[in-house]
Scaffold this motif. Structure first.
Motif, PDB file in Angstrom:
ATOM      1  N   ILE A  36       0.865  -1.171   0.000  1.00  0.00           N
ATOM      2  CA  ILE A  36       0.000   0.000   0.000  1.00  0.00           C
ATOM      3  C   ILE A  36       0.903   1.222   0.000  1.00  0.00           C
ATOM      4  N   MET A  37       0.671   2.128  -0.945  1.00  0.00           N
ATOM      5  CA  MET A  37       1.462   3.352  -1.045  1.00  0.00           C
ATOM      6  C   MET A  37       0.794   4.460  -0.238  1.00  0.00           C
ATOM      7  N   ILE A  38       1.606   5.217   0.485  1.00  0.00           N
ATOM      8  CA  ILE A  38       1.106   6.307   1.321  1.00  0.00           C
ATOM      9  C   ILE A  38       1.917   7.559   1.004  1.00  0.00           C
ATOM     10  N   THR A  39       1.231   8.621   0.560  1.00  0.00           N
ATOM     11  CA  THR A  39       1.958   9.797   0.091  1.00  0.00           C
ATOM     12  C   THR A  39       2.210  10.803   1.220  1.00  0.00           C
ATOM     13  N   ASP A  40       2.867  10.335   2.247  1.00  0.00           N
ATOM     14  CA  ASP A  40       3.266  11.183   3.372  1.00  0.00           C
ATOM     15  C   ASP A  40       4.410  10.469   4.058  1.00  0.00           C
ATOM     16  N   GLY A  41       5.365  11.222   4.591  1.00  0.00           N
ATOM     17  CA  GLY A  41       6.503  10.544   5.189  1.00  0.00           C
ATOM     18  C   GLY A  41       7.206  11.315   6.286  1.00  0.00           C
TER      19      GLY A  41
ATOM     20  N   LEU B 219       3.539  -1.472   3.953  1.00  0.00           N
ATOM     21  CA  LEU B 219       3.141  -0.068   3.852  1.00  0.00           C
ATOM     22  C   LEU B 219       4.385   0.767   3.570  1.00  0.00           C
ATOM     23  N   VAL B 220       4.328   1.539   2.474  1.00  0.00           N
ATOM     24  CA  VAL B 220       5.491   2.288   2.018  1.00  0.00           C
ATOM     25  C   VAL B 220       5.125   3.764   1.912  1.00  0.00           C
ATOM     26  N   MET B 221       5.979   4.623   2.463  1.00  0.00           N
ATOM     27  CA  MET B 221       5.740   6.064   2.450  1.00  0.00           C
ATOM     28  C   MET B 221       6.538   6.751   1.341  1.00  0.00           C
ATOM     29  N   PHE B 222       5.947   7.788   0.783  1.00  0.00           N
ATOM     30  CA  PHE B 222       6.576   8.585  -0.270  1.00  0.00           C
ATOM     31  C   PHE B 222       6.287  10.056   0.039  1.00  0.00           C
ATOM     32  N   ASP B 223       7.286  10.921  -0.096  1.00  0.00           N
ATOM     33  CA  ASP B 223       7.087  12.325   0.267  1.00  0.00           C
ATOM     34  C   ASP B 223       7.947  13.222  -0.620  1.00  0.00           C
ATOM     35  N   ASP B 224       7.345  14.334  -1.063  1.00  0.00           N
ATOM     36  CA  ASP B 224       8.076  15.323  -1.865  1.00  0.00           C
ATOM     37  C   ASP B 224       8.432  16.575  -1.068  1.00  0.00           C
TER      38      ASP B 224
ATOM     39  N   ALA C 269      -3.844   8.765  -0.696  1.00  0.00           N
ATOM     40  CA  ALA C 269      -3.428  10.074  -1.196  1.00  0.00           C
ATOM     41  C   ALA C 269      -3.675  11.107  -0.109  1.00  0.00           C
ATOM     42  N   VAL C 270      -2.610  11.737   0.347  1.00  0.00           N
ATOM     43  CA  VAL C 270      -2.679  12.654   1.485  1.00  0.00           C
ATOM     44  C   VAL C 270      -2.730  14.096   0.995  1.00  0.00           C
TER      45      VAL C 270
ATOM     46  N   GLY D 139     -22.048  25.025  -5.423  1.00  0.00           N
ATOM     47  CA  GLY D 139     -22.200  25.245  -6.860  1.00  0.00           C
ATOM     48  C   GLY D 139     -21.052  24.700  -7.688  1.00  0.00           C
ATOM     49  N   MET D 140     -19.996  24.217  -7.022  1.00  0.00           N
ATOM     50  CA  MET D 140     -18.849  23.661  -7.754  1.00  0.00           C
ATOM     51  C   MET D 140     -19.255  22.374  -8.463  1.00  0.00           C
ATOM     52  N   SER D 141     -18.758  22.196  -9.660  1.00  0.00           N
ATOM     53  CA  SER D 141     -19.000  20.957 -10.391  1.00  0.00           C
ATOM     54  C   SER D 141     -18.450  19.780  -9.601  1.00  0.00           C
ATOM     55  N   PRO D 142     -19.235  18.694  -9.440  1.00  0.00           N
ATOM     56  CA  PRO D 142     -18.734  17.517  -8.717  1.00  0.00           C
ATOM     57  C   PRO D 142     -17.424  16.987  -9.286  1.00  0.00           C
ATOM     58  N   ALA D 143     -17.261  17.102 -10.596  1.00  0.00           N
ATOM     59  CA  ALA D 143     -16.043  16.591 -11.225  1.00  0.00           C
ATOM     60  C   ALA D 143     -14.806  17.332 -10.719  1.00  0.00           C
ATOM     61  N   LEU D 144     -14.958  18.629 -10.434  1.00  0.00           N
ATOM     62  CA  LEU D 144     -13.824  19.410  -9.954  1.00  0.00           C
ATOM     63  C   LEU D 144     -13.513  19.110  -8.498  1.00  0.00           C
ATOM     64  N   ASN D 145     -14.474  18.550  -7.806  1.00  0.00           N
ATOM     65  CA  ASN D 145     -14.273  18.267  -6.393  1.00  0.00           C
ATOM     66  C   ASN D 145     -13.985  16.793  -6.147  1.00  0.00           C
ATOM     67  N   GLN D 146     -13.555  16.090  -7.180  1.00  0.00           N
ATOM     68  CA  GLN D 146     -13.206  14.677  -7.052  1.00  0.00           C
ATOM     69  C   GLN D 146     -11.698  14.469  -7.178  1.00  0.00           C
ATOM     70  N   ARG D 147     -10.950  15.445  -6.682  1.00  0.00           N
ATOM     71  CA  ARG D 147      -9.496  15.352  -6.732  1.00  0.00           C
ATOM     72  C   ARG D 147      -8.908  15.729  -5.380  1.00  0.00           C
ATOM     73  N   ILE D 148      -7.877  14.994  -5.003  1.00  0.00           N
ATOM     74  CA  ILE D 148      -7.111  15.296  -3.802  1.00  0.00           C
ATOM     75  C   ILE D 148      -5.857  16.051  -4.242  1.00  0.00           C
ATOM     76  N   TYR D 149      -5.555  17.133  -3.548  1.00  0.00           N
ATOM     77  CA  TYR D 149      -4.388  17.939  -3.905  1.00  0.00           C
ATOM     78  C   TYR D 149      -3.314  17.816  -2.826  1.00  0.00           C
ATOM     79  N   GLY D 150      -2.147  17.348  -3.242  1.00  0.00           N
ATOM     80  CA  GLY D 150      -1.033  17.187  -2.322  1.00  0.00           C
ATOM     81  C   GLY D 150       0.275  17.212  -3.089  1.00  0.00           C
ATOM     82  N   ASP D 151       1.389  17.239  -2.362  1.00  0.00           N
ATOM     83  CA  ASP D 151       2.677  17.405  -3.035  1.00  0.00           C
ATOM     84  C   ASP D 151       3.207  16.136  -3.678  1.00  0.00           C
ATOM     85  N   THR D 152       2.627  14.980  -3.363  1.00  0.00           N
ATOM     86  CA  THR D 152       3.200  13.722  -3.866  1.00  0.00           C
ATOM     87  C   THR D 152       2.147  12.853  -4.535  1.00  0.00           C
TER      88      THR D 152
END
Length: 198
Positions: free
Chosen positions: A10-15, A63-68, A97-98, A136-149
């Protein structure tokens, strides 16, 4: 376990330090292993070094961590994610996805998100685990997680991506004293959906 067998990860984008302690605890709770050497800001090991560590782990899931380290763009963490995910001896069961406050990132789609209180939600969550979105935001635009990795995840064949806030934190909701319930739930969901049977 023979190193020739496919390892399930399992990949985890935080470290960072807090995330590392949380992931170590959750790995113990689910009977898996945590690659503690993958923790750091940024990820201190490259993809080849991480694969070597994964193949040497005692048992799955790993469980493996990845961080930018908070940097946008294609950093060391994302380079390592791509290498590990495409390795023939690695099977990625899913990714956590963190969310972070990093700017100028594309983000990644997610299949499920878990808010700071442990509820499954259909909308993205922010760093604190709060549901994001503007009326009022389009559901498609709110189906993304934003993070550095997380940007690279969209380019890979990952069966399940779960979005969460900052691991081990989320304003105390995911604190190790409570057993890191959000992170643990995300890991358990990935294991259940993948049909993993340790």
């Amino acid at each position: 376990m023979s190193v020739k067998q496919t390892r399930k990860i399992i990949m985890i984008t935080d470290g960072d330090r807090v995330a590392c302690k949380a992931v170590q605890q959750v790995a113990h709770d689910v009977g898996g292993r945590c690659i503690s050497a993958s923790a750091g800001n940024p990820t201190p090991l490259n993809g080849e070094q991480l694969v070597k560590q994964i193949l040497q782990a005692v048992n799955d899931p790993v469980l493996v961590m990845f961080d930018d380290n908070g940097q946008g763009g294609y950093g060391m963490g994302e380079q390592a994610i791509r290498y590990v995910a495409q390795h023939p001896q690695i099977e990625v069961l899913g990714a956590i996805a963190v969310a972070s406050n990093t700017e100028a990132v594309s983000g990644t789609h997610f299949d499920l998100a878990i808010d700071a209180t442990g509820h499954l939600v259909q909308s993205a969550v922010d760093k604190d685990g709060h549901v994001e979105g503007v009326e009022g935001m389009s559901p498609a635009l709110n189906q993304r997680i934003y993070g550095d990795t997380v940007d690279v995840l969209d380019q890979l064949d990952i069966p399940l991506i779960i979005g969460v806030g900052d691991i081990g934190k989320m304003e105390g909701h995911d604190h190790i004293r409570y057993g890191c319930p959000v992170t643990k739930k995300a890991v358990e969901l990935i294991l259940q959906r993948s049909g993993f049977n340790g």
